[in-house]
Design an enzyme around this catalytic site. Structure first.
Site, PDB file in Angstrom:
ATOM      1  N   CYS A 298      25.623 -11.391-129.017  1.00 42.64           N
ATOM      2  CA  CYS A 298      27.028 -11.495-128.714  1.00 42.64           C
ATOM      3  C   CYS A 298      28.108 -10.417-129.094  1.00 42.64           C
ATOM      4  CB  CYS A 298      27.766 -12.698-129.204  1.00 42.64           C
ATOM      5  SG  CYS A 298      27.210 -12.898-130.849  1.00 42.64           S
TER       6      CYS A 298
ATOM      7  N   HIS B 138      29.383 -16.341-133.934  1.00 45.99           N
ATOM      8  CA  HIS B 138      29.644 -15.815-132.718  1.00 45.99           C
ATOM      9  C   HIS B 138      30.693 -14.651-132.825  1.00 45.99           C
ATOM     10  CE1 HIS B 138      28.961 -15.992-128.531  1.00 45.99           C
ATOM     11  NE2 HIS B 138      30.268 -16.248-128.252  1.00 45.99           N
TER      12      HIS B 138
ATOM     13  N   ASP C 238      35.079 -14.598-123.279  1.00 43.73           N
ATOM     14  CA  ASP C 238      33.817 -14.614-123.827  1.00 43.73           C
ATOM     15  C   ASP C 238      32.596 -13.943-123.022  1.00 43.73           C
ATOM     16  OD1 ASP C 238      31.514 -14.523-125.682  1.00 43.73           O
ATOM     17  OD2 ASP C 238      31.803 -16.762-125.918  1.00 43.73           O
TER      18      ASP C 238
END
Lengths: 354, 733
Positions: free
Chosen positions: B463, B515, B531
């Site tokens: 991520c 995250h 995202d």
């Protein structure tokens, strides 16, 4: 208490006789007033007496004079290693004329049996005395015969290291209330002994004792024994005796039941005393002997002093791990087991209440 | 401690020689003690540095060797000569004793060296850790000098201290339970010392029962004991904890994802839990990028903070018609200051300890060393910061030029192709989605954390890779953008009735849920969350970890019970979830029970009162309970020894004995009253008459059977005699 005046009177009334008896004994056994009192206490407490000492220290004399002074029938039996039980208790013999067995009573059918040098006899013969001492009766050929009352066994023995001695079995040792030891006389007493002997060189001992005769009657003795059992014992004294016996049992009870014995207030705390435990019979004997001492001291109640006075003679022979092997070991010394136990219990607070 | 010392003093004074000279643990006890030490050390081992662990294990091994040797010695001795008697055995004991004692000089030198080492490293590891080191060190060394019973007690107490101090570092349910078991074992070793004839198992049983009984007291103290902050405070453990940090390089969070530790829990009460893809737990906003890593800006200018503060307020006022989402968060100790929230959120118990920041993150004023709970209200539909200050615009557009030339070039091209910011962002996302990008926990190594290399060459990452690359592109193309770190999702735990509205339970968010995502600022919409991970691995964003990732994770972790395996075996998973519920309750009710909750509880019980009244009540309760305890102990003692009340005459006699003792005559316990009065007569002829009279009266009262009135009379006489005695004593020079 209703019998209190009663017992007080009895004690007071008996004092004269007691003084007379003691005087008599002390006039024969010279220089040993303490031992004489203990011996008398033993008989008043209805216990059997064992006198242990070297030959020639006056054991037999003491036994003899005790028997005669108290006006009892007595017979002396010299124990040897070939003596048989029948020689002591008696045996049945076939009478041709009456055509039946007749009992020949042995020397045990006397009020005072003088078992001289008891440890020279074999254990078998020693055990023959057991029933007599415990139950005051003997069985011959299956028939039980009552022994005359009062019944005493006064035994003498030589120290065990002497040649040809068998140690008394513990069971029998336990049946003797006291084990006395006379010890050497002091200077003055010995001088007197020698002088006395010189005076009556041609008189036999028998004449001597016969001339003395009894001071009291049998009935009086029985009354005195009764009085002894009625002496008052306070709770404190009972606890004192219990505490003493608990100390001796500590080594045995510490594994299973620590609760009570650890609470006995002790000075020599955990230092274990190496001894055999005292049986309840021993504590009973201790109490009885203490009562007798109190009686002799003209008291109707027992003091811890009485217990202490008799503790050594009553308990030492039951406590010893091994029979004394040395000369004079049976004399009171400070290191004896009995004294260690005495020292470890607080008189004023025996069970350690705080 | 005092209690124990007293006890040993008493016993050692009584049995002086015995205890001091020949104190010796039985073999079984010695081994038990050793084992117990090992266990205690094991509990705290994680907090000790390697060199200390080495020393400790060395010492323990040495100890074991000594114990082993002593056994051999006894054995050979037994073989050579049959053990006959006590003396022989004592001899053996003596030998054994000698074998197990190390020369005190060596020990002293060793201890000194150890202390110096601890002192030297103290600066590095911090004061608390060095104190723990010292404690463990002394705990291990003490075992070498067990000379008296006192030492044994000290060793056990040290063990308990070690156990207690291990609780400073961890307080979760499992660990507390382990500590409790160890406590039982420690105390059982003590009990076994006294009742060694029983089996150790039965001793453990006894100890468990005793501890169970004393638990009541513990609960009461837990509830009412005042938690005054200077005294009632956990020492701050500075520990290398897993968690988010305020600098992030690409590849950082992948490491974090290996950890299955709990980060925090969220309890939504009766409210519906938002969708998984809504659960972006915001922790930190990283705005500063130096080409390699993202950093949080330390101190924002004051005026902007003010402006943003008014922003948050206006949000609340405007959104009064929107139903807020209320929930409670319980954070595990992270040893950081940041807190978690679904932005935008306001903390309802906002006050001194929670600060809302301009970037919609929450901060605690203190480092979180203990589990902490706070109540939040979130307005998920509201936009963030409709106005962007000049300062933050420049900050969020800044990037080191030339650090990633290929990305910059691409950004310029995008800027040209898509003038609309959101379309531009969408373009990047679709590129990620369409091209051969992969989401993996094991990204290939990047040279110098180059984003270029990731975006164009390796095309595999986690991520952070995607988020940083995306944010970089946005900045380079002229859109204010920033990196946000936090957690995504969470595991629901509770009764799932199917109907979302009546779900009851909590979300557990673990470290592997960490995250990173991006935010771009769009005119009229404020900060918009983008995202990029969703473009490469939609499953991650919508429902959590894909199986593939879990597999990867379990391979990486190499653990016997990895999360992947656990989640795959249904029964184990249920158990795990059940345990998680338990642990949550533990954290919520036991660890989170602070002075405030205590106050609330008491308020609930007694109604509202001034706090001084509470203090008074607690103080009185404490005093009463202490008195009760004393009374109870007193009664216990009395029933044990059946205390016999002393009679009057006994008291009088004891008093006179005391008087005599002052004069230097002490009655030996074994001496009878008569004999003692004789002794007094010899030493103090002046006292003879009075004291003898007193003694005679005492003897009569004590041992003679007297009627009541007679006794009374004699007692009076005795008291009179005592007075005489005292007077005679006074006349004495």
């Amino acid at each position: 208490m209703p019998q209190t005046p009663n017992i007080v009177d009895t004690v007071q009334a008996s004092q004269q006789s007691i003084t007379a008896i003691l005087n008599k004994i002390e006039s024969v056994v010279l220089g040993k007033p303490k031992e004489c009192r203990l011996a008398l206490a033993c008989l008043l407490a209805q216990g059997h007496l064992l006198i242990e000492d070297l030959p020639g220290m006056g054991k037999t004399t003491l036994a003899h004079v005790l028997a005669t002074t108290l006006g009892l029938s007595y017979q002396r039996t010299q124990f040897t290693n070939d003596l048989l039980p029948a020689d002591v208790v008696g045996f049945s013999i076939f009478d041709k004329e009456s055509n039946r067995f007749e009992l020949h009573k042995g020397p045990i059918f006397n009020q005072v049996v003088l078992a001289d040098e008891i440890n020279r006899a074999s254990p078998k013969t020693q055990s023959a005395l057991l029933e007599a001492m415990a139950e005051q009766q003997v069985s011959i050929d299956g028939i039980t015969h009552e022994l005359p009352l009062p019944f005493f066994v006064i035994a003498t023995q030589n120290p065990l290291f002497h040649a040809g001695t068998y140690p008394l079995p513990e069971s029998q040792l336990d049946r003797f209330m006291m084990r006395l030891s006379l010890g050497f006389p002091d200077l003055k007493a010995e001088k007197k002994i020698l002088l006395n002997t010189a005076q009556r060189t041609n008189q036999t001992t028998r004449d001597n004792t016969a001339a003395n005769g009894g001071v009291i009657e049998q009935e009086e003795l029985i009354a005195m024994q009764d009085a002894v059992t009625q002496i008052n014992v306070s709770n404190d004294v009972i606890e004192y005796i219990i505490a003493l016996s608990h100390v001796s049992r500590r080594a045995y009870s510490s594994h299973s039941n620590v609760t009570h014995s650890t609470q006995t207030n002790t000075q020599v705390n955990d230092a274990e005393i190496n001894c055999k435990p005292l049986s309840p019979r021993a504590s009973k004997a201790l109490l009885q002997a203490a009562k007798a001492m109190a009686f002799i001291d003209n008291r109707d109640y027992v003091l811890p002093d009485d217990v202490q006075a008799v503790f050594y003679v009553v308990c030492q022979h039951r406590l010893e791990m091994q029979p004394s092997q040395q000369l004079g070991a049976s004399h009171i010394n400070d290191n004896s087991v009995a004294n260690q136990i005495l020292k470890s219990v607080d008189v004023l607070n025996p069970l350690g209440h705080s | 401690m005092i209690f124990f010392n007293n006890k040993t003093k008493k016993s050692s004074s009584g049995t002086l020689g015995k205890v001091n000279v020949s104190f010796c643990l039985s073999r079984k006890n010695a081994w038990l003690l050793w084992l117990c030490q090992c266990l205690n050390i094991a509990v705290i081992a994680l907090e000790l540095s390697t060199w200390m662990l080495a020393i400790i294990s060395l010492s323990l091994a040495w100890q074991a060797l000594l114990l082993h040797n002593s056994r051999d010695r006894v054995k050979t001795r037994k073989k050579v000569s049959t053990v006959k008697h006590l003396s022989q055995r004592q001899h053996n004991h003596h030998k054994k004793q000698q074998a197990s004692i190390v020369s005190p000089i060596i020990l002293g030198i060793f201890a000194l060296l150890g202390c110096i080492a601890i002192a030297i490293t103290a600066k590095e590891v911090g004061i608390l850790a060095s104190m723990v080191h010292l404690l463990c060190f002394s705990y291990v060394l003490k075992a070498f000098e067990l000379k008296a019973r006192r030492d044994f007690y000290q060793l056990l107490l040290l063990g308990l201290f070690v156990l207690a101090s291990s609780l400073i570092f961890r307080q979760d349910l499992v660990f507390s339970f382990i500590t409790l078991i160890l406590l039982v074992i420690n105390l059982s070793v003590l009990l076994h010392f006294f009742s060694s004839e029983k089996t150790f198992a039965s001793n453990i049983k006894v100890m468990t029962v005793i501890l169970g009984q004393s638990a009541i007291l513990a609960v009461v103290l837990f509830l009412v004991f005042p938690r005054l902050s200077p005294f009632w405070q956990m020492p701050r453990a500075k520990s290398a904890e897993t968690g988010l940090s305020d600098t992030v390089k690409p590849g950082d969070i992948a490491n974090l994802s290996r950890s299955t530790k709990l980060a925090f829990r969220a309890d939504f009460g009766q409210q519906a839990i938002p969708n998984y893809s809504q659960l972006y737990w915001r922790a930190m906003v990283l705005e500063d990028f130096d080409g390699r890593q993202w950093t949080r800006i330390k101190a924002a200018p004051k005026n902007s903070a003010k402006a943003s503060a008014s922003n948050t307020f206006s949000v609340n006022l405007n959104g009064s018609d929107i139903v807020p989402l209320n929930y409670q968060i319980t954070v595990e100790p992270s040893f950081q200051k940041y807190l978690f929230a679904l932005a935008p959120a306001i903390a309802s118990n906002e006050g001194n300890d929670i600060r809302a920041k301009s970037d919609y993150t929450l901060m605690s004023s203190k480092i979180i060393t203990q589990a902490k709970s706070y109540q939040l209200s979130s307005f998920l539909s509201l936009p963030l910061a409709l106005e962007l200050s000049e300062h933050s615009r420049t900050v969020n557009l800044h990037y080191p030029e030339g650090s990633n030339p290929r990305l910059e070039q691409m950004a310029l091209q995008l800027q040209h192709n898509y003038p609309e910011p959101q379309a531009r962002a969408q373009a990047v996302l679709s590129r990620i989605n369409q091209q051969n990008y992969s989401y993996t926990l094991q990204p290939p190594l990047l040279i110098n954390n180059s984003l270029d290399q990731f975006f164009f060459d390796t095309q595999a990452g986690f991520c952070v890779h995607y988020a940083s690359a995306f944010t970089f592109i946005m900045r380079a193309s002229g859109i204010p953008a920033r990196l946000v770190t936090g957690y995504l999702g969470g595991e629901f735990n509770g009764t799932n009735t199917g109907d979302k509205l009546s779900d009851k339970g909590h979300l557990s968010i673990y470290q592997y849920d960490a995250h990173a995502w991006s935010e771009i600022w769009v005119q009229g919409k404020g900060w918009v969350r983008v995202d990029p991970t969703g473009a490469v691995d939609p499953e991650r964003v919508n429902s959590g970890w894909s199986n593939e990732l879990l597999q990867q994770q379990s391979n990486l972790n190499n653990e016997l019970f990895s999360l992947y395996q656990l989640k795959n075996i249904a029964l184990l998973n249920i158990l795990r979830l059940q345990f998680d519920i338990l642990d949550y309750q533990w954290t919520k009710w036991v660890i989170g029970f602070n002075s405030k909750q205590q106050y609330n509880l008491l308020k609930h019980w007694f109604g509202k009162m001034a706090s001084w009244k509470f203090a008074l009540i607690i103080a009185i309760a404490l005093v009463i309970s202490m008195v009760m305890l004393m009374l109870f102990l007193h009664l216990l003692n009395r029933s044990k020894s059946k205390k016999k009340p002393l009679a009057k005459w006994q008291l009088v006699y004891q008093k006179s004995l005391g008087q005599l003792a002052k004069q230097g005559i002490v009655k030996p316990a074994a001496m009878t009253v008569n004999n003692f009065s004789k002794q007094v007569r010899e030493q103090y002829p002046e006292l003879a008459i009075v004291f003898t009279r007193l003694s005679v009266s005492y003897n009569r009262l004590c041992y003679q059977t007297l009627a009541k009135d007679e006794q009374l009379k004699l007692t009076l006489t005795m008291q009179q005699q005592y007075q005489d005695f005292c007077q005679t004593l006074k006349k004495q020079p």
